[in-house]
Design a protein around this motif. Structure first.
Motif, PDB file in Angstrom:
ATOM      1  N   SER A  31       0.821  -1.200   0.000  1.00  0.00           N
ATOM      2  CA  SER A  31       0.000   0.000   0.000  1.00  0.00           C
ATOM      3  C   SER A  31       0.865   1.264   0.000  1.00  0.00           C
ATOM      4  O   SER A  31       0.618   2.208  -0.758  1.00  0.00           O
ATOM      5  CB  SER A  31      -0.914  -0.022   1.227  1.00  0.00           C
ATOM      6  OG  SER A  31      -1.729   1.113   1.215  1.00  0.00           O
ATOM      7  N   TYR A  56      -6.791  -1.493  -5.941  1.00  0.00           N
ATOM      8  CA  TYR A  56      -8.062  -2.043  -5.480  1.00  0.00           C
ATOM      9  C   TYR A  56      -7.828  -3.088  -4.388  1.00  0.00           C
ATOM     10  O   TYR A  56      -8.523  -3.118  -3.377  1.00  0.00           O
ATOM     11  CB  TYR A  56      -8.819  -2.655  -6.653  1.00  0.00           C
ATOM     12  CG  TYR A  56     -10.170  -3.186  -6.267  1.00  0.00           C
ATOM     13  CD1 TYR A  56     -11.213  -2.302  -5.967  1.00  0.00           C
ATOM     14  CD2 TYR A  56     -10.415  -4.549  -6.178  1.00  0.00           C
ATOM     15  CE1 TYR A  56     -12.452  -2.782  -5.584  1.00  0.00           C
ATOM     16  CE2 TYR A  56     -11.659  -5.024  -5.796  1.00  0.00           C
ATOM     17  CZ  TYR A  56     -12.670  -4.132  -5.505  1.00  0.00           C
ATOM     18  OH  TYR A  56     -13.898  -4.605  -5.119  1.00  0.00           O
ATOM     19  N   ARG A  57      -6.797  -3.902  -4.581  1.00  0.00           N
ATOM     20  CA  ARG A  57      -6.506  -4.953  -3.599  1.00  0.00           C
ATOM     21  C   ARG A  57      -6.031  -4.403  -2.269  1.00  0.00           C
ATOM     22  O   ARG A  57      -6.210  -5.048  -1.230  1.00  0.00           O
ATOM     23  CB  ARG A  57      -5.482  -5.942  -4.166  1.00  0.00           C
ATOM     24  CG  ARG A  57      -6.120  -6.899  -5.178  1.00  0.00           C
ATOM     25  CD  ARG A  57      -5.114  -7.812  -5.812  1.00  0.00           C
ATOM     26  NE  ARG A  57      -4.448  -8.672  -4.843  1.00  0.00           N
ATOM     27  CZ  ARG A  57      -3.395  -9.430  -5.137  1.00  0.00           C
ATOM     28  NH1 ARG A  57      -2.881  -9.410  -6.351  1.00  0.00           N
ATOM     29  NH2 ARG A  57      -2.839 -10.189  -4.207  1.00  0.00           N
ATOM     30  N   ASN A  59      -7.276  -1.742  -1.051  1.00  0.00           N
ATOM     31  CA  ASN A  59      -8.413  -0.914  -0.616  1.00  0.00           C
ATOM     32  C   ASN A  59      -8.264   0.577  -0.860  1.00  0.00           C
ATOM     33  O   ASN A  59      -8.782   1.386  -0.115  1.00  0.00           O
ATOM     34  CB  ASN A  59      -8.703  -1.131   0.878  1.00  0.00           C
ATOM     35  CG  ASN A  59      -9.400  -2.454   1.079  1.00  0.00           C
ATOM     36  OD1 ASN A  59     -10.252  -2.821   0.278  1.00  0.00           O
ATOM     37  ND2 ASN A  59      -9.000  -3.171   2.106  1.00  0.00           N
ATOM     38  N   ASP A  60      -7.525   0.940  -1.913  1.00  0.00           N
ATOM     39  CA  ASP A  60      -7.418   2.345  -2.256  1.00  0.00           C
ATOM     40  C   ASP A  60      -8.515   2.664  -3.267  1.00  0.00           C
ATOM     41  O   ASP A  60      -8.277   2.710  -4.466  1.00  0.00           O
ATOM     42  CB  ASP A  60      -6.016   2.607  -2.839  1.00  0.00           C
ATOM     43  CG  ASP A  60      -5.861   4.038  -3.329  1.00  0.00           C
ATOM     44  OD1 ASP A  60      -6.822   4.822  -3.210  1.00  0.00           O
ATOM     45  OD2 ASP A  60      -4.781   4.366  -3.843  1.00  0.00           O
ATOM     46  N   GLN A  61      -9.760   2.833  -2.769  1.00  0.00           N
ATOM     47  CA  GLN A  61     -10.892   3.046  -3.677  1.00  0.00           C
ATOM     48  C   GLN A  61     -10.809   4.394  -4.388  1.00  0.00           C
ATOM     49  O   GLN A  61     -11.214   4.529  -5.526  1.00  0.00           O
ATOM     50  CB  GLN A  61     -12.237   2.987  -2.931  1.00  0.00           C
ATOM     51  CG  GLN A  61     -12.429   1.835  -1.984  1.00  0.00           C
ATOM     52  CD  GLN A  61     -12.171   0.478  -2.590  1.00  0.00           C
ATOM     53  OE1 GLN A  61     -11.951   0.340  -3.780  1.00  0.00           O
ATOM     54  NE2 GLN A  61     -12.171  -0.535  -1.762  1.00  0.00           N
ATOM     55  N   SER A  95     -15.488  -0.321  -6.830  1.00  0.00           N
ATOM     56  CA  SER A  95     -15.101   0.588  -5.749  1.00  0.00           C
ATOM     57  C   SER A  95     -16.313   1.363  -5.236  1.00  0.00           C
ATOM     58  O   SER A  95     -16.436   1.608  -4.046  1.00  0.00           O
ATOM     59  CB  SER A  95     -13.972   1.520  -6.186  1.00  0.00           C
ATOM     60  OG  SER A  95     -14.428   2.412  -7.167  1.00  0.00           O
ATOM     61  N   GLN A  98     -18.256  -1.086  -3.066  1.00  0.00           N
ATOM     62  CA  GLN A  98     -17.614  -1.261  -1.757  1.00  0.00           C
ATOM     63  C   GLN A  98     -17.900  -0.082  -0.835  1.00  0.00           C
ATOM     64  O   GLN A  98     -18.000  -0.248   0.368  1.00  0.00           O
ATOM     65  CB  GLN A  98     -16.106  -1.408  -1.928  1.00  0.00           C
ATOM     66  CG  GLN A  98     -15.727  -2.776  -2.446  1.00  0.00           C
ATOM     67  CD  GLN A  98     -14.414  -3.250  -1.847  1.00  0.00           C
ATOM     68  OE1 GLN A  98     -13.528  -2.470  -1.566  1.00  0.00           O
ATOM     69  NE2 GLN A  98     -14.308  -4.550  -1.669  1.00  0.00           N
ATOM     70  N   LYS A  99     -17.987   1.115  -1.420  1.00  0.00           N
ATOM     71  CA  LYS A  99     -18.290   2.291  -0.604  1.00  0.00           C
ATOM     72  C   LYS A  99     -19.802   2.407  -0.391  1.00  0.00           C
ATOM     73  O   LYS A  99     -20.287   3.381   0.149  1.00  0.00           O
ATOM     74  CB  LYS A  99     -17.760   3.555  -1.292  1.00  0.00           C
ATOM     75  CG  LYS A  99     -16.247   3.634  -1.313  1.00  0.00           C
ATOM     76  CD  LYS A  99     -15.752   4.984  -1.802  1.00  0.00           C
ATOM     77  CE  LYS A  99     -15.941   5.141  -3.304  1.00  0.00           C
ATOM     78  NZ  LYS A  99     -15.160   6.273  -3.857  1.00  0.00           N
TER      79      LYS A  99
END
Length: 187
Positions: A31, A56-57, A59-61, A95, A98-99
């Motif tokens: 990350s 994406y993996r 979690n940086d949407q 993304s 997910q949000k």
């Protein structure tokens, strides 16, 4: 550590290193590394998508907002493949989902359908969002649209066959499954 920003021509290296960090279960380091790269720095659409997937993996949407635009801007030649566009769209949508911004995701997909009414991929994305929004009554109509575009589209045919079965319309279901087997001798 020292945060150096990374040159455009090193984006491939970053992607490779981030991959191996994730493979060895070091998401924190991956990350941090990916934070130093902008998707738009990638020299090719393929690499931009690769970095998008990695972000994406971890979690940086936020970085995935506008991904389709980003990959289209990297290349001035029109040769960006439909698959690349579809992958970028899928990640952008994922993304949003997910949000939990389902309304926004639905609007986005409907825009794409308006732009490309014959792209079945967009309908499939809309089906996924519709399921998550629990609007199951709308799904049959979407598969109906897909069959208008491609009367032999197997996913849609299977949907209706399974639907008949679940509604105890056994004769219809058997007919539908026979029809599928006859159009798809490969399976």
């Amino acid at each position: 550590g020292i945060v150096a920003t990374i040159d455009n021509d090193e984006t491939g290296l970053v992607a490779a290193v981030a991959h191996s960090l994730l493979a060895t279960n070091k998401p924190q380091q991956a990350s941090q590394l990916l934070n130093q790269v902008n998707i738009s720095q990638a020299p090719t659409p393929a690499l931009a998508l690769e970095i998008g997937k990695l972000k994406y993996r971890v979690n940086d949407q936020e970085s995935l907002v506008g991904l389709e635009e980003i990959i289209k801007n990297i290349t001035n030649d029109i040769a960006i493949s439909a698959t690349d566009v579809q992958q970028a769209r899928t990640m952008e949508l994922a993304s949003l989902v997910q949000k939990n911004q389902l309304d926004r995701a639905k609007e986005m997909t409907q825009d794409w359908i308006a732009q490309e009414p014959n792209n079945i991929g967009n309908y499939l994305l809309l089906v996924e969002i519709t399921k998550r929004m629990k609007n199951t009554s709308e799904i049959a109509g979407l598969y109906q649209q897909m069959l208008k575009i491609d009367p032999n589209f197997i996913t849609a045919k299977l949907y209706f066959a399974a639907k008949s079965l679940s509604e105890n319309k056994n004769t219809q279901a058997i007919k539908a499954y026979n029809d599928i087997l006859n159009t798809e001798p490969k399976n």
